[in-house]
Design a protein around this motif. Structure first.
Motif: not given
Length: 425
Positions: A110-114, A127-136
């Protein structure tokens, strides 16, 4: 109710186990808001790993990828987990996923952490539903959505002590310790600055001494391996650490990696390190061809390395040099002379490795993939054998093994691993 989080080192051929340690560091950063477990699945088959994960019914599964080679098994594990734990949020992180996030995402993550995970993964749990993509990074309709870099932990002492209680005792007795992240240098072949940025962060000497105390007194560590990319980046910090450590109960010895020019920058540095039992030091030489070394970001000459390794021998330290075969711009002549120059530089041990062309770094001419060149891989393996078969290296190791202390122990072990060739009648 705190979410159940399972952090996993996936099945893979590599037994390199910094991955489990990095998960212990990550676990310590989130265990106040989650119920965290760590599964070391390195030696499991994919089916068994997926089964053990499913049995724990986690709400979150975090999989680490230490290198690009970790990506295929991690991606295959993700495919199996989509069916085995359909309600779990699958997150993949680490160096491999940061460089090629599309691979685990297309497998079903579902997600990659950068980049480093402590701040970003904690934010994701909160906050699983956050739309903040910083670092993702995520996929949307097949399109890769990759956010900006997330904030890094600073100062590094803000990190909690690693959750050693969540990982098994090391079978080889070697405990891991992180004292810094990143490197202030900018070598052309190295992906460290791409992962951490060209920013070196560090634990204070007092924090380092406290962690060593915990490892030795509470966990019985008799060998400690420092995981830093370049432990000696600050000679002032190293001198203070060694001063504090001399007051402590110490392990039998420390293992660490450092750059040669940093080790040579202060005449008191190596004696101070030896006094604190930092007795096995790996030095990334990469190439002793003058032009190639300068292009790679390392400009010391053979004589400089000989001076460094000679001084280490005088102090009872054991040196390991690493070399890269297949650097961009390498000539046939430079490759032919690699072993001869390595022997002349005079390290006790050496390993030749093929260039791993990480994404974003220069590729050798004719190489358009991230796999090492097969010819360079074959030459690297041959050069390592030739190094240990050289009479000067055999004599050096034999003399060291007949002495005393840690240096003799390490030399004997090296001779056992690389026995001298036998003469035929």
């Amino acid at each position: 109710m705190a979410p159940r989080v399972l952090l996993v080192k996936p099945p893979e051929a590599s037994r390199f186990n910094f991955g489990t340690f990095s998960l212990a560091v990550l676990a310590a950063a989130v265990r106040d808001i989650a119920e965290v477990e760590i599964l070391d699945a390195t030696r499991l088959g994919l089916a068994e790993a997926a089964q053990r994960i499913a049995e724990r019914t986690p709400r979150w599964v975090g999989i680490t990828t230490m290198a690009l080679s970790s990506l295929p098994p991690a991606a295959e594990l993700v495919r199996r987990l989509r069916g085995a734990v359909p309600d779990a949020h699958l997150v993949v992180g680490g160096h491999g996923a940061t460089m090629l996030p599309r691979i685990p995402l297309e497998a079903g993550a579902h997600t990659v952490v950068l980049g480093e995970g402590e701040i970003t993964f904690r934010r994701l749990l909160q906050d699983e539903r956050s739309t903040d993509l910083a670092g993702l990074a995520r996929l949307s309709g097949g399109e890769l959505l990759q956010g900006p870099a997330a904030p890094q932990v600073a100062p590094l002492d803000a990190l909690n002590t690693p959750a050693h209680d969540l990982v098994p005792e090391p079978e080889d007795g070697v405990h891991l310790l992180e004292t810094s992240r990143g490197c202030p240098h900018d070598c052309s072949f190295c992906e460290t600055t791409r992962f951490h940025g060209r920013r070196w962060r560090y634990h204070t000497p007092a924090r380092v001494a406290a962690e060593v105390r915990h490892l030795v007194r509470d966990l019985g560590a008799w060998i400690i391996e420092i995981t830093d990319d370049n432990f000696a980046a600050s000679r002032r910090r190293v001198l203070e650490i060694t001063r504090l450590l001399r007051r402590e109960d110490l392990p039998v010895f420390f293992m660490l990696s450092a750059r040669a020019d940093d080790l040579l920058a202060h005449p008191g540095l190596l004696p101070a390190m030896a006094g604190a039992r930092m007795l096995r030091i790996s030095v990334g030489v990469e190439s002793l061809d003058p032009g190639l070394a300068v292009r790679a970001g390392k400009s010391l000459a053979v004589g400089d390395y000989a001076r460094l390794f000679g001084r280490m021998r005088e102090l009872g330290m054991f040196s390991v040099a690493s070399y890269i075969v297949g650097l961009p711009g390498e000539t046939a002549r430079a490759r032919r002379k690699a072993v001869e120059l390595a022997v002349a530089a005079g390290s006790d041990a050496a390993q030749f490795l093929p260039l791993y062309p990480f994404p974003g770094l220069p590729l050798p001419a004719g190489n358009d993939s991230y796999d090492p060149d097969p010819a360079a891989a074959a030459d690297a393996e041959r050069f390592t054998r030739e190094f240990y078969a050289h009479p000067a290296v055999i004599a050096r190791l034999t003399r060291a093994a007949s002495g005393g202390g840690v240096r003799a122990l390490l030399a004997g072990g090296t001779l056992a691993k690389h026995p001298p060739p036998t003469c035929s009648a």
